[in-house]
Design a protein around this motif. Sequence first.
Motif, PDB file in Angstrom:
ATOM      1  N   VAL A 146     -13.423  -6.969  -5.294  1.00 26.80           N
ATOM      2  CA  VAL A 146     -12.819  -5.834  -4.584  1.00 26.80           C
ATOM      3  C   VAL A 146     -12.012  -4.940  -5.514  1.00 26.80           C
ATOM      4  CG1 VAL A 146     -12.773  -7.020  -2.367  1.00 26.80           C
ATOM      5  CG2 VAL A 146     -10.775  -7.164  -3.878  1.00 26.80           C
ATOM      6  N   GLY A 147     -12.117  -5.183  -6.836  1.00 25.65           N
ATOM      7  CA  GLY A 147     -11.515  -4.245  -7.770  1.00 25.65           C
ATOM      8  C   GLY A 147     -10.385  -4.755  -8.627  1.00 25.65           C
TER       9      GLY A 147
ATOM     10  N   VAL B 249       0.840  -1.206   0.000  1.00 27.57           N
ATOM     11  CA  VAL B 249       0.000   0.000   0.000  1.00 27.57           C
ATOM     12  C   VAL B 249       0.873   1.253   0.000  1.00 27.57           C
ATOM     13  CG1 VAL B 249      -1.705   1.309   1.313  1.00 27.57           C
ATOM     14  CG2 VAL B 249      -1.930  -1.170   1.108  1.00 27.57           C
ATOM     15  N   ALA B 250       1.949   1.242   0.801  1.00 27.08           N
ATOM     16  CA  ALA B 250       2.847   2.399   0.849  1.00 27.08           C
ATOM     17  C   ALA B 250       3.533   2.622  -0.490  1.00 27.08           C
ATOM     18  CB  ALA B 250       3.882   2.197   1.961  1.00 27.08           C
ATOM     19  N   GLU B 251       3.949   1.544  -1.139  1.00 30.24           N
ATOM     20  CA  GLU B 251       4.624   1.668  -2.438  1.00 30.24           C
ATOM     21  C   GLU B 251       3.658   2.177  -3.513  1.00 30.24           C
ATOM     22  OE1 GLU B 251       7.484   1.722  -3.538  1.00 30.24           O
ATOM     23  OE2 GLU B 251       8.833   0.529  -2.333  1.00 30.24           O
ATOM     24  N   CYS B 252       2.405   1.759  -3.435  1.00 35.13           N
ATOM     25  CA  CYS B 252       1.416   2.258  -4.395  1.00 35.13           C
ATOM     26  C   CYS B 252       1.270   3.769  -4.292  1.00 35.13           C
ATOM     27  CB  CYS B 252       0.063   1.583  -4.164  1.00 35.13           C
ATOM     28  SG  CYS B 252      -0.099  -0.012  -4.979  1.00 35.13           S
ATOM     29  N   GLU B 253       1.299   4.264  -3.085  1.00 36.73           N
ATOM     30  CA  GLU B 253       1.162   5.706  -2.871  1.00 36.73           C
ATOM     31  C   GLU B 253       2.403   6.453  -3.350  1.00 36.73           C
ATOM     32  OE1 GLU B 253      -0.624   9.231  -1.933  1.00 36.73           O
ATOM     33  OE2 GLU B 253      -1.533   7.218  -1.929  1.00 36.73           O
ATOM     34  N   ALA B 254       3.580   5.897  -3.085  1.00 39.26           N
ATOM     35  CA  ALA B 254       4.826   6.582  -3.424  1.00 39.26           C
ATOM     36  C   ALA B 254       5.225   6.397  -4.889  1.00 39.26           C
ATOM     37  CB  ALA B 254       5.948   6.075  -2.514  1.00 39.26           C
TER      38      ALA B 254
ATOM     39  N   ARG C 156      -7.688  -1.273  -0.511  1.00 33.00           N
ATOM     40  CA  ARG C 156      -7.119   0.006  -0.069  1.00 33.00           C
ATOM     41  C   ARG C 156      -6.585   0.831  -1.239  1.00 33.00           C
ATOM     42  NH1 ARG C 156      -4.260  -0.730   5.873  1.00 33.00           N
ATOM     43  NH2 ARG C 156      -5.787  -2.190   6.734  1.00 33.00           N
ATOM     44  N   ILE C 157      -5.903   0.198  -2.171  1.00 31.96           N
ATOM     45  CA  ILE C 157      -5.337   0.980  -3.264  1.00 31.96           C
ATOM     46  C   ILE C 157      -6.421   1.447  -4.240  1.00 31.96           C
ATOM     47  CG2 ILE C 157      -3.093  -0.132  -3.049  1.00 31.96           C
ATOM     48  CD1 ILE C 157      -3.664  -1.781  -5.485  1.00 31.96           C
ATOM     49  N   GLN C 158      -7.478   0.639  -4.414  1.00 30.63           N
ATOM     50  CA  GLN C 158      -8.557   1.058  -5.311  1.00 30.63           C
ATOM     51  C   GLN C 158      -9.398   2.160  -4.688  1.00 30.63           C
ATOM     52  OE1 GLN C 158      -8.531   0.358  -8.264  1.00 30.63           O
ATOM     53  NE2 GLN C 158      -8.020  -1.754  -8.717  1.00 30.63           N
ATOM     54  N   ALA C 159      -9.410   2.239  -3.373  1.00 28.48           N
ATOM     55  CA  ALA C 159     -10.183   3.291  -2.702  1.00 28.48           C
ATOM     56  C   ALA C 159      -9.569   4.660  -2.929  1.00 28.48           C
ATOM     57  CB  ALA C 159     -10.275   3.005  -1.205  1.00 28.48           C
TER      58      ALA C 159
END
Length: 228
Positions: A100-101, A45-50, A73-76
């Motif tokens: 879930v996406g 999740v952190a890597e997806c954001e960064a 979480r990442i699709q949200a």
Amino acid sequence: MNRDPGSRRRVLVVDDEHTISDSIAARLRAEGYDVRIAGDGPHAVAECEAFRPDVVVLDVMLPGFDGLEVCRRIQASRAVPVLMLTARADETDMVIGLGVGADDYLSKPFSMRVLVARIAALLRRAERVVDAEVLVLGDVSIDLTARQVRSAGVEVHLTRTEFDLLAHLASRPRAAVARETLLEQVWGWGDGASSRTVDSHVKALRRKLGGDVIRTVHGVGYALEVPR
């Protein structure tokens, strides 16, 4: 997806089996992708954001929290194509993952050639350009440019694949479209793909837009209903 034509497409590979993640990363780098690896749920999740990947290759079984929770979480926060991997032979993970996406699904062991082809298909769909147009079908409006859907005036969050499926059905309202055609036109898959993929996404659309929006055409596939 607007991007400098010279830049490389980014792929995040999430798997706690280092042999698998390193092999996938090596193959994708050889194909010209910019690749990062994560080995657990929180790190993913952190890597997806960064990193802001263009595609996520996501194993279901992960420490911290599993791939299904990562997908939620990442699709949200941002619609990103997700290719899920699982070691289980049954379709349970696939059905839940699509719900879930997730956009695509591969069972281990898999061919690297197939993996690369599936990633390329996800990117082609993500980069598809559509004309500026808003389709209004009863209470549902579909803004093809902004990729926004409203039902009775309220915006409805759809995953990238859910939107593509709805837009494809909306382009031929009331016409029955075969599951095989949807797999080819929306997912970019050929023969051998499971029709359960389509069924799972239709179920999600009905849950979000109402059960009477998409009609099942028995023995064929689905049609989008339009109030007369």
